[in-house]
Design a protein around this motif. Structure first.
Motif, PDB file in Angstrom:
ATOM      1  N   CYS A 279     -13.502 -17.397   6.808  1.00 25.64           N
ATOM      2  CA  CYS A 279     -13.096 -18.426   7.781  1.00 25.64           C
ATOM      3  C   CYS A 279     -12.902 -19.768   7.077  1.00 25.64           C
ATOM      4  O   CYS A 279     -11.937 -20.504   7.342  1.00 25.64           O
ATOM      5  CB  CYS A 279     -14.155 -18.578   8.873  1.00 25.64           C
TER       6      CYS A 279
ATOM      7  N   SER B 192     -15.494 -12.904   7.631  1.00 22.00           N
ATOM      8  CA  SER B 192     -16.812 -13.453   7.322  1.00 22.00           C
ATOM      9  C   SER B 192     -16.740 -14.984   7.371  1.00 22.00           C
ATOM     10  O   SER B 192     -15.655 -15.567   7.482  1.00 22.00           O
ATOM     11  CB  SER B 192     -17.246 -13.010   5.926  1.00 22.00           C
ATOM     12  N   ARG B 193     -17.908 -15.644   7.245  1.00 20.03           N
ATOM     13  CA  ARG B 193     -17.942 -17.115   7.280  1.00 20.03           C
ATOM     14  C   ARG B 193     -17.159 -17.700   6.098  1.00 20.03           C
ATOM     15  O   ARG B 193     -16.464 -18.688   6.230  1.00 20.03           O
ATOM     16  CB  ARG B 193     -19.402 -17.587   7.242  1.00 20.03           C
TER      17      ARG B 193
ATOM     18  N   ARG C 213     -12.805 -14.643  13.548  1.00 23.14           N
ATOM     19  CA  ARG C 213     -14.020 -13.854  13.811  1.00 23.14           C
ATOM     20  C   ARG C 213     -13.699 -12.574  14.577  1.00 23.14           C
ATOM     21  O   ARG C 213     -14.294 -11.524  14.342  1.00 23.14           O
ATOM     22  CB  ARG C 213     -15.022 -14.693  14.622  1.00 23.14           C
TER      23      ARG C 213
ATOM     24  N   LYS D  56     -12.650 -18.629  15.991  1.00 24.77           N
ATOM     25  CA  LYS D  56     -12.821 -17.538  16.962  1.00 24.77           C
ATOM     26  C   LYS D  56     -11.804 -16.422  16.712  1.00 24.77           C
ATOM     27  O   LYS D  56     -12.137 -15.232  16.780  1.00 24.77           O
ATOM     28  CB  LYS D  56     -12.672 -18.079  18.388  1.00 24.77           C
TER      29      LYS D  56
END
Length: 269
Positions: free
Chosen positions: A182, A178-179, A173, A170
């Motif tokens: 992360c 980005s994913r 983000r 969180k």
């Protein structure tokens, strides 16, 4: 009354840890020596059938002969190389699969029942299929060593990915990560201890896979010697091969433990 300083408390703590380590090591040595002594006595007094269970003295004699004439070294080298290759491939493929599952919730949901079924399936049953598909050689044996550990690695590492505190994601983000960022910055580093501990599990699994593969197809290696010894009713050879497997597997486990310590030290700093 004098008060102990922090330094004195720390030294007492270190002394206690060293004492505990020495105690544990002493007990390990005592248990090992007791096992071989009991085995030798049981064999000499025919408490157990010496033809089937042999004895430490006969095993030592046989190993001495084989080491002196150099006939055992190629078998150890082949099995060790196959195991290390299977161990590395199984671990890496398992981590890659787990990363793919984490990257896609849909893929994870689709794969979930298949992973459960594959995990429950006895991997040694795949051995004959691998031999037909990859040929009766080193490739099928290495594949056996890798396959037996890849599902466990996938499940354990993926479970580790999912247990990382979602607050990390969180926060990242909220900064527009980005994913992939992360994963790279939070998920992967946080799961490193889980991946390292998986290495220890995979040591044993890789040995199982390779030895089973050698049972099925090989004309070299320690697994082959076990099967050969069984076929010619030479159980001293079988016991010698088992003891060599135990020794080499223990050395490999200790090396992985050293790597674990090094990684933890350098990733936590």
């Amino acid at each position: 009354m004098s008060q102990k300083t922090d330094h004195e408390f720390f030294r007492a703590y270190q002394k206690e840890i060293k004492r505990e380590k020495k105690l544990v090591f002493t007990w390990q040595v005592v248990i090992l020596i007791s096992f071989f002594l009991l085995w030798e006595i049981a064999s000499r007094l025919t408490w157990v059938d010496p033809l089937i269970f042999s004895s430490p003295y006969k095993v030592f004699q046989l190993l001495q002969e084989k080491f002196l004439d150099g006939s055992i070294l190629p078998h150890i080298q082949i099995t060790l190389l196959e195991t290390v290759a299977g161990f590395i491939i199984g671990t890496l493929v398992g981590i890659i699969f787990a990363s793919l599952l984490w990257s896609s919730n849909r893929l994870s949901k689709i794969s979930d029942p298949y992973l459960v079924v594959l995990n429950a399936m006895p991997k040694v049953a795949i051995g004959p299929i691998l031999i037909v598909a990859l040929g009766p050689g080193y490739v099928s044996i290495i594949a056996m060593g890798a396959i037996i550990s890849v599902i466990i690695t996938t499940l354990v590492v993926y479970s580790g990915f999912r247990e990382v505190d979602p607050n990390y994601i969180k926060v990242l983000r909220s900064f527009g990560a980005s994913r992939w960022q992360c994963f790279k910055e939070a998920i992967f580093p946080a799961t490193l201890p889980v991946m390292i501990s998986t290495l220890k599990v995979n040591v044993g699994l890789s040995w199982v896979g390779v030895i089973v593969g050698e049972f099925l197809v090989s004309k070299n290696g320690l697994g082959y010697l076990i099967i050969y010894g069984f076929q010619v009713f030479d159980f001293t050879l079988v016991m010698s091969s088992l003891i060599l497997i135990a020794i080499v597997a223990a050395i490999m486990y200790k090396l992985v433990e050293k790597i674990e310590g090094w990684l933890i030290k350098h990733t936590s700093s």
